[in-house]
Design a protein around this motif. Sequence first.
Motif, PDB file in Angstrom:
ATOM      1  N   SER B 104       0.779  -1.243   0.191  1.00  4.94           N
ATOM      2  CA  SER B 104      -0.068  -0.055  -0.190  1.00  4.94           C
ATOM      3  C   SER B 104       0.920   1.383   0.074  1.00  4.94           C
ATOM      4  CB  SER B 104      -0.835   0.012   1.144  1.00  4.94           C
ATOM      5  OG  SER B 104      -0.388  -0.294   2.348  1.00  4.94           O
ATOM      6  N   LEU B 105       0.087   2.401  -0.270  1.00  3.99           N
ATOM      7  CA  LEU B 105       0.931   3.627  -0.235  1.00  3.99           C
ATOM      8  C   LEU B 105       1.404   4.085   1.270  1.00  3.99           C
ATOM      9  CD1 LEU B 105      -1.118   5.562  -2.909  1.00  3.99           C
ATOM     10  CD2 LEU B 105       0.651   4.332  -3.249  1.00  3.99           C
ATOM     11  N   ALA B 106       2.698   4.462   1.245  1.00  8.13           N
ATOM     12  CA  ALA B 106       3.184   4.991   2.436  1.00  8.13           C
ATOM     13  C   ALA B 106       3.214   6.407   2.248  1.00  8.13           C
ATOM     14  CB  ALA B 106       4.675   4.401   2.510  1.00  8.13           C
ATOM     15  N   PRO B 107       3.446   7.328   3.538  1.00  5.44           N
ATOM     16  CA  PRO B 107       3.507   8.645   3.301  1.00  5.44           C
ATOM     17  C   PRO B 107       4.264   9.550   2.184  1.00  5.44           C
ATOM     18  CG  PRO B 107       3.844   7.736   5.622  1.00  5.44           C
ATOM     19  CD  PRO B 107       3.890   6.832   4.961  1.00  5.44           C
ATOM     20  N   ALA B 108       5.461   8.925   1.937  1.00  4.93           N
ATOM     21  CA  ALA B 108       5.993   9.784   0.802  1.00  4.93           C
ATOM     22  C   ALA B 108       5.308   9.630  -0.634  1.00  4.93           C
ATOM     23  CB  ALA B 108       7.606   9.136   0.811  1.00  4.93           C
ATOM     24  N   ALA B 109       4.605   8.677  -0.973  1.00  3.34           N
ATOM     25  CA  ALA B 109       3.796   8.707  -1.985  1.00  3.34           C
ATOM     26  C   ALA B 109       2.727   9.570  -1.985  1.00  3.34           C
ATOM     27  CB  ALA B 109       3.368   7.223  -2.193  1.00  3.34           C
ATOM     28  N   TRP B 110       1.932   9.675  -0.679  1.00  4.70           N
ATOM     29  CA  TRP B 110       0.853  10.553  -0.679  1.00  4.70           C
ATOM     30  C   TRP B 110       1.411  11.849  -0.830  1.00  4.70           C
ATOM     31  CZ3 TRP B 110      -3.689   8.643  -1.054  1.00  4.70           C
ATOM     32  CH2 TRP B 110      -4.040   7.322  -0.666  1.00  4.70           C
ATOM     33  N   LEU B 111       2.235  12.424  -0.029  1.00  8.61           N
ATOM     34  CA  LEU B 111       2.896  13.694  -0.194  1.00  8.61           C
ATOM     35  C   LEU B 111       3.411  14.182  -1.365  1.00  8.61           C
ATOM     36  CD1 LEU B 111       5.115  13.816   3.278  1.00  8.61           C
ATOM     37  CD2 LEU B 111       2.779  15.111   2.569  1.00  8.61           C
ATOM     38  N   MET B 112       4.052  13.230  -2.339  1.00  7.66           N
ATOM     39  CA  MET B 112       4.263  13.314  -3.502  1.00  7.66           C
ATOM     40  C   MET B 112       3.199  13.639  -4.398  1.00  7.66           C
ATOM     41  SD  MET B 112       4.153  11.773  -6.798  1.00  7.66           S
ATOM     42  CE  MET B 112       3.964  10.138  -6.273  1.00  7.66           C
ATOM     43  N   LEU B 113       1.961  13.165  -4.155  1.00  7.32           N
ATOM     44  CA  LEU B 113       0.808  13.401  -4.762  1.00  7.32           C
ATOM     45  C   LEU B 113       0.156  14.563  -4.582  1.00  7.32           C
ATOM     46  CD1 LEU B 113      -0.965   9.945  -4.819  1.00  7.32           C
ATOM     47  CD2 LEU B 113       0.200  10.991  -6.853  1.00  7.32           C
ATOM     48  N   VAL B 114       0.264  14.933  -3.236  1.00 13.03           N
ATOM     49  CA  VAL B 114      -0.104  16.393  -2.596  1.00 13.03           C
ATOM     50  C   VAL B 114       0.631  17.369  -3.402  1.00 13.03           C
ATOM     51  CG1 VAL B 114      -0.223  17.748  -0.682  1.00 13.03           C
ATOM     52  CG2 VAL B 114      -1.036  15.279  -0.510  1.00 13.03           C
ATOM     53  N   SER B 115       2.056  17.257  -3.445  1.00 14.02           N
ATOM     54  CA  SER B 115       2.869  18.133  -3.994  1.00 14.02           C
ATOM     55  C   SER B 115       2.579  18.421  -5.272  1.00 14.02           C
ATOM     56  CB  SER B 115       4.428  17.645  -3.754  1.00 14.02           C
ATOM     57  OG  SER B 115       5.102  18.180  -4.952  1.00 14.02           O
ATOM     58  N   SER B 116       2.250  17.154  -6.297  1.00 15.32           N
ATOM     59  CA  SER B 116       1.885  17.516  -7.650  1.00 15.32           C
ATOM     60  C   SER B 116       0.702  18.459  -7.835  1.00 15.32           C
ATOM     61  CB  SER B 116       1.781  16.050  -8.269  1.00 15.32           C
ATOM     62  OG  SER B 116       0.511  15.416  -7.812  1.00 15.32           O
ATOM     63  N   SER B 117      -0.333  18.191  -6.760  1.00 16.76           N
ATOM     64  CA  SER B 117      -1.387  18.989  -6.984  1.00 16.76           C
ATOM     65  C   SER B 117      -1.158  20.592  -6.401  1.00 16.76           C
ATOM     66  CB  SER B 117      -2.660  18.348  -5.976  1.00 16.76           C
ATOM     67  OG  SER B 117      -2.183  18.688  -4.516  1.00 16.76           O
ATOM     68  N   PHE B 118      -0.144  20.906  -5.578  1.00 15.26           N
ATOM     69  CA  PHE B 118       0.259  22.189  -5.239  1.00 15.26           C
ATOM     70  C   PHE B 118       0.898  22.875  -6.628  1.00 15.26           C
ATOM     71  CE2 PHE B 118       1.461  22.584  -0.516  1.00 15.26           C
ATOM     72  CZ  PHE B 118       0.391  21.922  -0.106  1.00 15.26           C
ATOM     73  N   LEU B 119       1.877  22.112  -7.455  1.00 12.58           N
ATOM     74  CA  LEU B 119       2.351  22.711  -8.436  1.00 12.58           C
ATOM     75  C   LEU B 119       1.256  22.939  -9.484  1.00 12.58           C
ATOM     76  CD1 LEU B 119       5.263  19.954  -9.153  1.00 12.58           C
ATOM     77  CD2 LEU B 119       5.435  22.407  -8.434  1.00 12.58           C
ATOM     78  N   ILE B 120       0.269  21.943  -9.524  1.00 13.99           N
ATOM     79  CA  ILE B 120      -1.020  22.469 -10.643  1.00 13.99           C
ATOM     80  C   ILE B 120      -1.793  23.698 -10.287  1.00 13.99           C
ATOM     81  CG2 ILE B 120      -3.025  21.489 -11.596  1.00 13.99           C
ATOM     82  CD1 ILE B 120      -1.570  18.601 -11.773  1.00 13.99           C
ATOM     83  N   PHE B 121      -1.918  23.425  -8.882  1.00 14.90           N
ATOM     84  CA  PHE B 121      -2.707  24.644  -8.307  1.00 14.90           C
ATOM     85  C   PHE B 121      -2.004  26.032  -8.543  1.00 14.90           C
ATOM     86  CE2 PHE B 121      -3.807  27.501  -4.716  1.00 14.90           C
ATOM     87  CZ  PHE B 121      -4.957  27.653  -4.946  1.00 14.90           C
ATOM     88  N   ALA B 122      -0.669  26.091  -8.492  1.00 12.44           N
ATOM     89  CA  ALA B 122       0.053  27.225  -8.644  1.00 12.44           C
ATOM     90  C   ALA B 122       0.199  27.607 -10.034  1.00 12.44           C
ATOM     91  CB  ALA B 122       1.656  26.958  -8.300  1.00 12.44           C
ATOM     92  N   ALA B 123       0.062  26.696 -11.119  1.00 11.60           N
ATOM     93  CA  ALA B 123      -0.018  26.743 -12.309  1.00 11.60           C
ATOM     94  C   ALA B 123      -1.221  27.465 -12.782  1.00 11.60           C
ATOM     95  CB  ALA B 123       0.226  25.537 -13.272  1.00 11.60           C
ATOM     96  N   LEU B 124      -2.341  26.917 -12.180  1.00 10.30           N
ATOM     97  CA  LEU B 124      -3.850  27.396 -12.418  1.00 10.30           C
ATOM     98  C   LEU B 124      -4.225  28.910 -12.162  1.00 10.30           C
ATOM     99  CD1 LEU B 124      -6.026  24.391 -11.485  1.00 10.30           C
ATOM    100  CD2 LEU B 124      -5.433  25.147 -13.824  1.00 10.30           C
ATOM    101  N   ASN B 125      -3.205  29.136 -11.097  1.00  8.04           N
ATOM    102  CA  ASN B 125      -3.327  30.637 -10.385  1.00  8.04           C
ATOM    103  C   ASN B 125      -2.753  31.560 -11.427  1.00  8.04           C
ATOM    104  OD1 ASN B 125      -4.863  30.660  -8.372  1.00  8.04           O
ATOM    105  ND2 ASN B 125      -3.084  30.714  -6.841  1.00  8.04           N
ATOM    106  N   ASP B 126      -1.646  31.153 -12.051  1.00 12.77           N
ATOM    107  CA  ASP B 126      -0.876  32.065 -13.058  1.00 12.77           C
ATOM    108  C   ASP B 126      -1.173  32.107 -14.574  1.00 12.77           C
ATOM    109  OD1 ASP B 126       0.585  32.916 -11.435  1.00 12.77           O
ATOM    110  OD2 ASP B 126       2.525  31.572 -11.812  1.00 12.77           O
TER     111      ASP B 126
END
Lengths: 352, 381
Positions: B104-126
């Motif tokens: 199953s997924l462990a913390p680093a995998a979850w955080l990596m997915l969260v981080s990619s959503s941060f990047l996409i969110f930042a892009a959507l803002n610009d």
Amino acid sequence: MIDLKNVGKKYGTTTAVNDLSLEVKTGEICVLIGPSGCGKTTTLKMINRLIEPSSGQILIDGRDSSSLKPFELRRGIGYAIQSVGLFPHLTVFENIAVVPKLLGWQKPKIQARVMELLELIGLDPNRYADAYPKALSGGQAQRVGVARALAADPKVLLFDEPFGAVDPLTRERLQNEFLGLQQRLKKTVVFVTHDIDEAIKLSDRIAIMKDGKLEQYATPEQMLEQPANAFVRDFIGADRGLKRLARVFVRDVMRPSAGVKLEDQNLRTSSVFVVDSGGVLRGWLDPKVSAAQDAFSAHQWQDISVFENTNVREALSRMISLGFQVLPVVNGAGVLKGELSLEQAMSAKGNL
Amino acid sequence: MTNPNRIALLGCLLAVSSLVWLPFLELKANRLVAGSGRRLLELGAAGWWLVGLLLLAGSSAFLIPRFRAPALAILGNLVFIVGIVLIGLDASKLLGSSTLARVSLAPAAWLMLVSSSFLIFAALNDLKNIWLKRLTSSVGILVFLVILLTGGLSSLSVIREYQTRLDTFWLEVGRHLGLAIWALFTSSLFGLPLGFWAARSKRFEGFILGFSGLLQTIPSLALLALLITPFSALVRAFPILESFGIRGIGFAPAITALTVYGLLPIARGVLNGLKAVPETALEAGRGMGMTSVQLFLSVEFPLALGLILNGIRTSAVQLVGLSTLSSLIGAGGLGVFIFGGLGSAANDLVLLGAIPVLVLAVLTDAGFRTLEQASIPKGLR
């Protein structure tokens, strides 16, 4: 004709309107005026039964208004209010078309009528028919409000401070437009305002109210000359003489003036005003300066003239602000029609 | 120099440090025992690609906005896609041929997915262009769906749980949706008129607002339990009800409880919507001779519709979430997996229930938002 017979309105123990009798003749503008809480708006709203009278009878063209259903009665009466109340989700066209639609008019007839009204109020139908109210200026919204009230061509119009919420310049323009419309349309109008100058300018008759009672009902001239009591005198204000002048138009007291042609400025005849070959006002000559080329000062006609249909009170105010003893009078195209001197303006106050 | 995009930078730092120090996947000998974590870089050299992409994304946060937005949009989606692919590949490698073991997924995998959503969110803002925005927010999800449906993630424990419960999963999804939709229907049936009356009568308005506050304070679990007794008594008194499927437990009390929670946002939406209609428009309408029905249909309702739908949306999203609890009184729904998983300490079973609830809630919200936008009259936009 609107005939209010002993009309009264009570809220519990408070009396808003007390035994009011008033007759508004067909084709006349009756202005209801008085301090806040005097019952003028209540009186107006009793005519279209937005407020039901507690007592008395209201006849419209001889017919008892309580004999109709309220909504049927209201469809036959134009109604415009201070806050305009345009429907924000409908276009200008749809707003104006409300009452004709309620009355079940056919589409082509509604289309033609709305376009006619837009022309009448000076809004370009191509540009404004499909615009939404939020795109309109305050003055434009008020015009649409008036057009909406006129839509089904009602004989009777009720206006509740329709020009109250716009700036003074726009208000003056709207008042003049309204007077122009009324000359053509000859509606029977009841108009509520708290502005005595507006009342004097627009009305055929003024009904002045206080604490739900009618204090005086008379033409503005009569009221200015013979206020019925101390309250009326105080409400009208100290400058009755000046206000009287608002009822006299420049065209009725001015004297003719040919003006001097641009090309023959040397011939300083009877006039100090200079016109071009088309008669349009171009400026004036200073009589104290002898050399002709130095005496001429060029102006836009709008800046130094008044119209024939300006009232003398406004003309006098114009004279004072420009520092002129004689004002050029022009028509809408700027063509010199005559001139108004200070003495003439003063003689207009009649027998006050 | 322009300011770096802090959201993107934070996301990258979070992901890189967790990938280096925290476990990426967890291997368990079977679905119930505790597992042992594996870090991404222990799982193979391919992990460096992901770290490299994240570092690249982190440095692109320093670009000027014109280049930053497209860079973040591309890198955010790449991180997400490469991350998902790595999860799938590493999981199957880790699992080997064992049939009992679970990954199953462990913390680093979850955080990596969260981080990619941060990047996409930042892009959507610009980003300014609406179509670029839509593309940026949907590419990753589409690729994820393709990988999921082609079995690329089938080594993951959640998917295993899904596969072993294939038949019951869709049944419970259906039941869950059924509960939420029925509850939304009954909530609207009561909530819409309640809101209407509240807007018409000052006294009733106070009552509605007070009552709504009171009901919201009752714990939902307690309300469900409390309803069992009266429903049982009702059925005992009128046995005929049982033939309509009404019992002390199950669908009927669940819908009743859900309706209690669902009707109040709807009533409030109607109340707020009708109160927001300008008084001047109403006076003008009456003054022009509209009957009260005409006034309601052509003025009040169109102007209030946006806020009414807003209330229905709030209610719908709440109901999708609350329906989870219905499984506790035997009405089924995705709560079956969540509470079943909690009971047997099988976290992946909990996820099998929780993730679809989340997806349903998000989709419900998005659907009603679209409806709301479309319902706002052009003159008010």
